[in-house]
Design a protein around this motif. Structure first.
Motif, short mmCIF file in Angstrom:
data_model
loop_
_atom_site.label_atom_id
_atom_site.label_comp_id
_atom_site.label_asym_id
_atom_site.label_seq_id
_atom_site.Cartn_x
_atom_site.Cartn_y
_atom_site.Cartn_z
N GLY A 11 0.84 -1.21 0.00
CA GLY A 11 0.00 0.00 0.00
C GLY A 11 0.86 1.25 0.00
O GLY A 11 0.54 2.24 0.64
N THR A 13 1.43 3.53 -2.18
CA THR A 13 0.97 4.76 -2.85
C THR A 13 -0.16 5.45 -2.08
O THR A 13 -0.64 6.50 -2.50
CB THR A 13 0.47 4.43 -4.27
N GLY A 14 -0.57 4.89 -0.95
CA GLY A 14 -1.64 5.50 -0.16
C GLY A 14 -1.07 6.46 0.88
O GLY A 14 0.14 6.71 0.94
N SER A 15 -1.97 6.99 1.68
CA SER A 15 -1.58 8.00 2.67
C SER A 15 -0.52 7.46 3.66
O SER A 15 0.52 8.08 3.88
CB SER A 15 -2.87 8.44 3.38
N ILE A 16 -0.76 6.29 4.22
CA ILE A 16 0.23 5.71 5.15
C ILE A 16 1.50 5.31 4.41
O ILE A 16 2.62 5.54 4.88
CB ILE A 16 -0.36 4.46 5.86
N ALA A 38 1.10 -1.77 -4.65
CA ALA A 38 -0.02 -0.84 -4.78
C ALA A 38 -1.09 -1.51 -5.62
O ALA A 38 -0.89 -2.62 -6.14
CB ALA A 38 0.44 0.46 -5.43
N ASP A 39 -2.21 -0.83 -5.78
CA ASP A 39 -3.28 -1.40 -6.58
C ASP A 39 -3.15 -0.91 -8.03
O ASP A 39 -2.67 -1.63 -8.90
CB ASP A 39 -4.63 -1.02 -5.96
N SER A 40 -3.54 0.37 -8.27
CA SER A 40 -3.59 0.83 -9.66
C SER A 40 -2.78 2.10 -9.95
O SER A 40 -2.69 2.52 -11.10
CB SER A 40 -5.06 1.08 -10.03
N ASN A 41 -2.23 2.72 -8.94
CA ASN A 41 -1.49 3.96 -9.17
C ASN A 41 -0.05 3.64 -9.63
O ASN A 41 0.92 3.76 -8.89
CB ASN A 41 -1.48 4.80 -7.89
N ALA A 100 -0.21 -1.39 4.82
CA ALA A 100 -0.87 -0.10 4.63
C ALA A 100 -1.89 -0.14 3.52
O ALA A 100 -2.20 0.88 2.92
CB ALA A 100 0.18 0.98 4.37
N ALA A 123 -0.82 -0.91 9.95
CA ALA A 123 -1.72 0.24 9.88
C ALA A 123 -3.14 -0.26 9.63
O ALA A 123 -4.09 0.26 10.19
CB ALA A 123 -1.31 1.18 8.75
N ASN A 124 -3.25 -1.29 8.80
CA ASN A 124 -4.56 -1.82 8.43
C ASN A 124 -5.29 -2.37 9.65
O ASN A 124 -4.80 -3.28 10.32
CB ASN A 124 -4.35 -2.94 7.40
N LYS A 125 -6.46 -1.78 9.95
CA LYS A 125 -7.18 -2.24 11.13
C LYS A 125 -8.23 -3.28 10.79
O LYS A 125 -8.62 -4.08 11.62
CB LYS A 125 -7.82 -1.05 11.85
N GLU A 126 -8.67 -3.28 9.50
CA GLU A 126 -9.76 -4.17 9.12
C GLU A 126 -9.42 -5.64 9.32
O GLU A 126 -10.28 -6.44 9.69
CB GLU A 126 -10.15 -3.91 7.66
N ASP A 150 -1.74 2.55 13.77
CA ASP A 150 -2.91 3.38 14.07
C ASP A 150 -2.54 4.24 15.29
O ASP A 150 -2.05 3.70 16.30
CB ASP A 150 -4.09 2.44 14.38
N GLY A 204 -6.72 8.37 3.59
CA GLY A 204 -7.39 7.79 2.43
C GLY A 204 -8.91 7.95 2.56
O GLY A 204 -9.42 8.27 3.64
P1 NDP Z 1 -5.31 4.77 1.09
O1 NDP Z 1 -6.61 4.52 0.44
O2 NDP Z 1 -4.72 6.14 1.05
O3 NDP Z 1 -4.20 3.77 0.50
C1 NDP Z 1 -4.44 2.42 0.29
C2 NDP Z 1 -3.22 1.78 -0.36
O4 NDP Z 1 -3.48 0.39 -0.59
C3 NDP Z 1 -2.89 2.36 -1.73
O5 NDP Z 1 -1.49 2.28 -1.91
C4 NDP Z 1 -3.59 1.39 -2.69
O6 NDP Z 1 -3.05 1.41 -4.00
C5 NDP Z 1 -3.28 0.10 -1.99
N1 NDP Z 1 -4.17 -1.02 -2.30
C6 NDP Z 1 -5.52 -1.06 -2.20
N2 NDP Z 1 -5.98 -2.28 -2.55
C7 NDP Z 1 -4.88 -3.02 -2.88
C8 NDP Z 1 -4.68 -4.35 -3.33
N3 NDP Z 1 -5.72 -5.18 -3.52
N4 NDP Z 1 -3.41 -4.75 -3.58
C9 NDP Z 1 -2.35 -3.93 -3.40
N5 NDP Z 1 -2.47 -2.66 -2.96
C10 NDP Z 1 -3.73 -2.22 -2.72
O7 NDP Z 1 -5.47 4.26 2.59
P2 NDP Z 1 -4.75 4.82 3.91
O8 NDP Z 1 -3.29 4.92 3.69
O9 NDP Z 1 -5.48 5.97 4.44
O10 NDP Z 1 -5.07 3.62 4.92
C11 NDP Z 1 -4.42 2.36 4.82
C12 NDP Z 1 -4.80 1.52 6.04
O11 NDP Z 1 -4.27 2.15 7.20
C13 NDP Z 1 -6.31 1.41 6.28
O12 NDP Z 1 -6.61 0.13 6.74
C14 NDP Z 1 -6.61 2.45 7.35
O13 NDP Z 1 -7.70 2.08 8.17
C15 NDP Z 1 -5.31 2.42 8.16
N6 NDP Z 1 -5.01 3.67 8.83
C16 NDP Z 1 -4.79 4.81 8.11
C17 NDP Z 1 -4.52 6.01 8.74
C18 NDP Z 1 -4.23 7.26 7.95
O14 NDP Z 1 -3.83 8.27 8.55
N7 NDP Z 1 -4.39 7.27 6.65
C19 NDP Z 1 -4.50 6.10 10.20
C20 NDP Z 1 -4.70 4.85 10.86
C21 NDP Z 1 -4.94 3.68 10.19
P3 NDP Z 1 -3.52 2.50 -5.12
O15 NDP Z 1 -2.97 3.81 -4.68
O16 NDP Z 1 -2.88 2.02 -6.36
O17 NDP Z 1 -5.02 2.46 -5.14
#
Ligand code: NDP
Ligand code: MG
Length: 386
Positions: A11, A13-16, A38-41, A100, A123-126, A150, A204
């Motif tokens: 993960g 490319t996401g916020s974490i 990452a998924d699609s970015n 993440a 980070a992932n709580k789910e 978290d 995110g």
């Molecule tokens: P984002 O939506 O910003 O990022 C999600 C990341 O996961 C992206 O890099 C995405 O890729 C990637 N991703 C999604 N699905 C897949 C997959 N099937 N295979 C590979 N990569 C995948 O989420 P956050 O960063 O906000 O949150 C991530 C986790 O952390 C969550 O579970 C959230 O609850 C937890 N969390 C987040 C906090 C925060 O401040 N953001 C705080 C506390 C916990 P792509 O960009 O390509 O879509």
């Protein structure tokens, strides 16, 4: 010899994920990025690959494999799909995996990382909400410490580090989200942009909507039960709009320990990477003279029914938390796609929970959890189209 920690970020490319790479860049060079997923970015993943030179990356699906191969440096191996994540976490050259990815896609790689005795920064709580009853005993059996990212759970983890006594109460703080001072009757008139604009954290989309419904706090209650082996009744949610106190623990003698800092996810991320050590960070010190006061309030459970739904699911046990989580994931997705109103989210989750068959299975296996999740998502989808 200098010890290097080799890290995989699922993960990235996401916020974490982006914050994790920022932290690694600022640390002292003993942290090496070996794998990214990452998924699609693809664009950002490719940029990160050029900067950090991982040995391997993985993308969400095979459809963009050629594009990804062209975009990343030629020496970087490109994998895809759930198998790509599984291949990454078991690599012998990886010491720590940062989870993440949002949602339940983390669960299978998390199980594998634990069985391969990797350090886990979570980070992932789910995944813990759905399968904490499996993951925590598995981690204990393999001698793996799950280090939470978290912020609230990192705070509790830090407060309990080295403690000889178990806590008698956990005070889980919540900023209150974007709807804290907005009447419930106005919720459905607010734009999606407003719902996604959290007053204290930039996150995110999924977790931002969860913060607005306060399901995020509900999921965090369940997350804390598993991480710290406490009963749901021992956890009180405290609204703390300044978001400087990240959670507290109380002991039998009435002493309360809390962890404070400016709200910045780079801090709990860095603590997870450097644990049990600490290193200087880019996060500014709290200016108590400017802050002057901190406030604490009781949550409004009627305005935010997700808090009660999460407690109910935790008390029911079995696959109920997985059903809660999956129904939430699906209804948030439908809300983000513009198919349902905001106030439908808790309504749908409540209905899906009430439709679950009496759960005879008190200790579900992973297969039962996956089945329950699929059922809950389908039920939620049907309710969204009604
Ligand atoms: P984002 O939506 O910003 O990022 C999600 C990341 O996961 C992206 O890099 C995405 O890729 C990637 N991703 C999604 N699905 C897949 C997959 N099937 N295979 C590979 N990569 C995948 O989420 P956050 O960063 O906000 O949150 C991530 C986790 O952390 C969550 O579970 C959230 O609850 C937890 N969390 C987040 C906090 C925060 O401040 N953001 C705080 C506390 C916990 P792509 O960009 O390509 O879509
Ligand atoms: Mg949190």
């Amino acid at each position: 010899m200098t010890y290097m920690k080799n890290i995989a970020i699922l993960g990235s490319t996401g916020s974490i994920g982006v914050n994790t790479l920022d932290v690694i860049r600022a640390l002292d060079g003993r942290y090496r990025v070996v794998a990214l997923a990452a998924d699609s970015n693809i664009k950002l993943l490719a940029e990160q690959s050029r900067r950090f030179r991982p040995s391997v990356v993985s993308i969400g699906s095979q459809t963009r494999l050629i594009e990804a191969r062209r975009a990343v440096p030629s020496k970087t191996k490109v994998l895809f799909g759930p198998d790509g994540l599984l291949e990454i976490v078991k690599r012998p050259d990886i010491d720590m995996v940062v989870f993440a990815i949002s949602g339940t896609a983390c669960l299978a790689p998390l199980v594998s990382a634990i069985t391969h005795k990797k350090e886990v920064a979570l980070a992932n709580k789910e995944s813990l909400v759905s399968a904490g009853g499996i993951l925590m005993p598995l981690a204990r059996r393999h001698g793996v410490t799950i280090i939470p990212i978290d912020s609230e759970h990192s705070a509790i983890f830090q407060c309990l580090h080295g403690a000889r006594a178990r806590p008698s109460r956990i005070l889980l703080t919540a900023s209150g989200g974007p709807l804290r001072s907005i009447p419930k009757t106005k919720f459905d008139r607010l734009s999606r942009d407003f719902i996604l604009r959290h007053p204290k954290w930039s996150m995110g989309k999924k977790i931002s909507v969860d913060s607005a419904t306060m399901m995020n706090k509900g999921l965090e209650i369940i997350e804390a039960c598993h991480l710290f082996n406490v009963n749901e009744k021992m956890i009180d949610v405290v609204i703390h709009p300044e978001a400087v106190m990240h959670s507290m623990v109380e002991f039998v003698d009435g002493s309360v320990l809390g962890e404070m800092s400016n709200p910045d996810m780079r801090l709990p991320i860095q603590y997870a990477l450097t644990y049990p050590e600490r290193q200087p960070s880019a996060v500014k010190s709290v200016d108590f003279y400017r802050l002057r006061h901190l406030s604490f309030e009781r949550p409004d459970n009627r305005k935010f029914p997700c808090l009660g739904l999460a407690r109910q699911a935790m008390r029911s046990g079995g696959v109920s938390p997985a059903i809660l989580n999956a129904a939430d994931e699906e209804s948030v997705r439908q809300y983000l796609d513009g198919r349902i109103r905001f106030s439908k989210i808790p309504e749908i989750i409540g209905k899906v929970l009430s439709r679950q068959k009496r759960c005879l299975c008190k200790a579900p296996a992973l297969a039962d959890i996956f089945k329950a999740e699929a059922w809950a998502k389908e039920e939620a989808r049907v309710l969204c189209y009604r």
